[in-house]
Design an enzyme around this catalytic site. Structure first.
Site, short mmCIF file in Angstrom:
data_model
loop_
_atom_site.label_atom_id
_atom_site.label_comp_id
_atom_site.label_asym_id
_atom_site.label_seq_id
_atom_site.Cartn_x
_atom_site.Cartn_y
_atom_site.Cartn_z
N SER A 204 0.84 -1.20 0.00
CA SER A 204 0.00 0.00 0.00
C SER A 204 0.87 1.25 0.00
O SER A 204 1.70 1.42 -0.89
CB SER A 204 -0.97 -0.05 1.18
OG SER A 204 -1.97 0.93 1.07
N ASP A 300 -8.63 -3.48 -6.89
CA ASP A 300 -8.14 -3.12 -5.56
C ASP A 300 -9.25 -2.41 -4.80
O ASP A 300 -9.64 -1.29 -5.15
CB ASP A 300 -6.92 -2.20 -5.72
CG ASP A 300 -6.26 -1.85 -4.39
OD1 ASP A 300 -7.00 -1.61 -3.41
OD2 ASP A 300 -5.02 -1.79 -4.35
N HIS A 367 -6.78 -5.97 -1.14
CA HIS A 367 -5.76 -4.93 -1.07
C HIS A 367 -4.60 -5.46 -0.25
O HIS A 367 -4.76 -5.76 0.93
CB HIS A 367 -6.34 -3.67 -0.43
CG HIS A 367 -5.38 -2.52 -0.35
ND1 HIS A 367 -5.04 -1.76 -1.45
CD2 HIS A 367 -4.70 -1.99 0.69
CE1 HIS A 367 -4.20 -0.81 -1.09
NE2 HIS A 367 -3.97 -0.93 0.20
#
Length: 422
Positions: A204, A300, A367
């Site tokens: 991330s 995502d 994610h």
């Protein structure tokens, strides 16, 4: 309602290891969903491993942090977790940068400073190492015995802020770049300076930090060292939302301005265009010289919930169910998501032509997939052409074969974790 599989596991008092892993995936995504419902771009999912069987590794606070000026948002010392390698991996290093979004204002950074994402005072003293940091060959076949490091994320700007942007009278420290340098220096003195092989990775916002610092990481190590970079769910798109606004571009603009991030971005890019545009991976990868591998879901869910369909763009809540559960999307909404996937593939088109690069773009609604063993490498892991993410990264890193794996569109891949958390 929880996923039936997770709900059934919760009722059971005797869980097998596989059950714990599946429940961890479900619970982590549920928590992320609830977190995103009450948050904003400032609150990205926290990539914490919930697998109870993973080895726990102690937090190490940076030595001489105050003397070096390398401080978290609240002025506390930054930290990392380090497990030494052994055997054939004793001279090899994998670094993983934690994710957790960004802060773009004094108020959001102040709030963040009272959490583990802005202060080591609130960080867990031990964290489990699994996925790419696992010490089990069955879970992490290529990197299990390497020196493994998890860098905690406490600056709110992908380790790229500069103290020159700090405002007098505000007890906030924008020291991401100094944190990066200080931790690297400490690891170099701990043996990384003699690394034979090294992999910088992150999830991330940590994936974005990986891309920002990739070439610098290469320069820190001897020329004979094999150095590559892996960004997991860090390829954030500069896309218009469903209302036609560029929410992410505006947000990155604020982050760059607040924390002086432009100094950490590619200077050729910064001199030619708006600096915040240079924070998007599509621009960053144009300038990276070090081999890069991207792991990214085509759907995502963090990007869908914050870039494509932020809550402000959906006042009538037409997307409410779909943005939380891809299985709840109507054909017309799913068509929009397919267009978002198309934008991702277009943004990756130049990278696909680079022989040294690698791609694993699956059709999962998730994610971050490298931090948890269940998605990194297990019997139940997402696969493309029978290969797990770990196998694909290993094939690329060790030059066993070229890896450009792009999945077919949803819902074609039954191995995906497309969790229901609404």
């Amino acid at each position: 309602m929880l996923n039936p599989r997770v709900r059934a596991l919760i009722r059971s008092r005797k869980w097998a290891k596989k059950d714990w892993a599946i429940a961890a995936v479900g619970l982590s995504i549920i928590l992320v969903a609830l977190y995103s419902l009450t948050g904003s771009l400032r609150r990205a999912p926290l990539p914490y491993d919930l697998t109870p069987t993973a080895a726990l590794v102690e937090l190490t606070l940076l030595r001489n942090a105050r003397d070096l000026g390398a401080l978290c948002l609240d002025g506390s010392a930054p930290g990392y977790h380090f497990q030494r390698g052994y055997g054939s991996g004793s001279s090899n290093w994998v670094i993983h940068i934690e994710g957790g979004g960004w802060c773009d204002s004094l108020s959001s950074c102040s709030s963040r400073a009272g959490t583990a994402l802005g202060s080591s005072k609130y960080m867990d003293k031990q964290v489990p190492f699994s996925g790419i940091l696992s010490n089990q060959p069955s879970e992490n076949p290529d990197f299990f015995n390497w020196n493994r490091v998890k860098i905690r994320y406490c600056d709110g700007a992908s380790l790229a802020g500069h103290p020159e942007s700090e405002l007098k009278g505000h007890r906030l420290f924008f020291r991401g770049q100094l944190i990066w340098k200080a931790i690297m220096d400490e690891l170099l003195s701990a043996g990384m300076s003699g690394a034979k092989q090294a992999l910088l990775s992150g999830c991330s916002a940590g994936g974005l930090a990986t891309l920002i610092h990739c070439d610098d990481f290469r320069e820190l190590l001897p020329k004979v060292t094999t150095v590559k970079c892996l960004a997991d769910a860090g390829f954030f798109l500069d896309e218009k939302d469903i209302s036609g606004n560029r929410t992410m571009r505006s947000f990155y603009h604020n982050v760059v301005q607040l924390q002086g991030v432009a100094k950490s971005l590619n200077q050729d890019c910064v001199t030619k265009t708006e600096p915040s545009k240079c924070m998007f991976p599509e621009e960053i990868v144009k300038h990276i010289r070090t081999p890069v591998f991207l792991v990214n879901p085509a759907y995502d869910f963090w990007q869908i919930q914050h870039i494509l369909v932020p809550q402000t763009s959906d006042p009538n809540r037409n997307w409410q169910a779909c943005r939380l559960n891809i299985r709840a999307c109507s054909p017309s909404l799913l068509e929009v998501l397919q267009g978002f996937r198309g934008s991702l593939l277009k943004a990756l088109s130049e990278l696909q032509e680079i022989k040294e690069s690698g791609l694993f773009i699956n059709s999962c609604f998730i994610h971050c997939q490298t931090w948890l063993t269940e998605t990194w490498h297990s019997q139940n892991s997402p696969r493309i052409n029978t290969k797990t993410i770990a196998e694909s990264v290993g094939d690329w890193y060790f030059n066993r074969k070229e890896v450009k794996r792009i999945d077919c569109p949803y819902p074609c891949n039954p191995s995906c974790y497309n969790m229901v958390f609404g």
